[in-house]
Scaffold this motif. Structure first.
Motif, PDB file in Angstrom:
ATOM      1  N   THR A 122       3.297 -15.268  -7.439  1.00 20.55           N
ATOM      2  CA  THR A 122       3.762 -13.918  -7.192  1.00 20.55           C
ATOM      3  C   THR A 122       3.695 -13.663  -5.688  1.00 20.55           C
ATOM      4  OG1 THR A 122       2.995 -13.224  -9.363  1.00 20.55           O
ATOM      5  CG2 THR A 122       3.387 -11.486  -7.753  1.00 20.55           C
ATOM      6  N   ASN A 131       4.588 -10.797  -2.507  1.00 22.32           N
ATOM      7  CA  ASN A 131       4.890  -9.418  -2.161  1.00 22.32           C
ATOM      8  C   ASN A 131       5.720  -9.424  -0.881  1.00 22.32           C
ATOM      9  OD1 ASN A 131       4.941  -6.715  -1.349  1.00 22.32           O
ATOM     10  ND2 ASN A 131       2.941  -6.337  -2.265  1.00 22.32           N
ATOM     11  N   GLU A 144       6.236  -6.661  -5.760  1.00 20.38           N
ATOM     12  CA  GLU A 144       5.988  -8.070  -6.075  1.00 20.38           C
ATOM     13  C   GLU A 144       7.138  -8.681  -6.857  1.00 20.38           C
ATOM     14  OE1 GLU A 144       2.244  -8.120  -8.150  1.00 20.38           O
ATOM     15  OE2 GLU A 144       1.139  -8.149  -6.261  1.00 20.38           O
ATOM     16  N   THR A 179       7.954 -12.461  -8.978  1.00 18.21           N
ATOM     17  CA  THR A 179       7.356 -13.687  -9.505  1.00 18.21           C
ATOM     18  C   THR A 179       8.383 -14.805  -9.470  1.00 18.21           C
ATOM     19  OG1 THR A 179       5.889 -12.405 -10.916  1.00 18.21           O
ATOM     20  CG2 THR A 179       6.172 -14.716 -11.480  1.00 18.21           C
TER      21      THR A 179
END
Length: 183
Positions: free
Chosen positions: A47, A49, A54, A56
């Motif tokens: 994940t 940011n 965020e 994935t």
């Protein structure tokens, strides 16, 4: 006995965009390819940011002639859903040479086909991703991928299970050569 430092094998990171498999270099240049083939040796998630929230990614490591290529897919992308559905169709995919072929269709969308030992993989008949639903918030319709994402997670879990079973069997075979690996 002296300790030696073995040079760490360099992994090559790849992404899928604009109808190609792309390798971005530190100087900003990009090499593009249409195919990647080898054996899948790892499947992982991470994940990240990017400041807007965020995201994935699922990374599929493909090894060919000792070189690791890490093919990264945004978990919410259509390309990832294509790949994972096809891998889910063959529980023995980890024992085969997998070829990812990427192209752009007539509408400009990036597509991915997957072959196992040269045979085109197709998604199982009963595997149908739920349609993207929309909800109205403050008078605006916005996408709600919750059901679709939950289904993608189930399909990914199945693929990871198949992969882990194969890797466990391979480890057992190395530890006890010639003995049956079925429990």
């Amino acid at each position: 006995m002296a300790l030696t430092n073995k040079p760490k094998k360099q992994r090559i990171f790849l992404s899928v965009a604009h109808g190609k498999i792309n390798q971005k270099h530190q100087d900003g240049t990009v090499d593009s390819f249409t195919d990647l083939d080898g054996r899948i040796t790892a499947i992982s998630q991470k994940t990240v940011n990017f400041g807007k929230g965020e995201e994935t990614f699922v990374e599929i490591t493909v090894t060919d002639n000792g070189q690791d290529y890490v093919l990264s897919f945004n978990k919410s992308s259509h390309q990832f859903r294509q790949v994972i559905a096809k891998l889910a169709s063959d529980k023995d995919f980890a024992s085969k040479v997998i070829t990812f072929t990427v192209w752009e269709n007539r509408d400009g969308y990036t597509q991915v086909s997957v072959l196992a030992d040269g045979v085109k993989m197709t998604k199982p008949e009963k595997l149908e991703y739920p349609k993207l639903e929309y909800v109205t918030i403050a008078g605006k319709e916005i996408p709600n991928p919750e059901k679709r994402d939950a289904y993608v997670e189930k399909v990914l879990a199945r693929v990871v299970k198949y992969f882990n079973e194969y890797m466990t069997d391979q480890a057992r075979e190395q530890e006890y050569p010639g003995e049956p690996v079925d429990d």
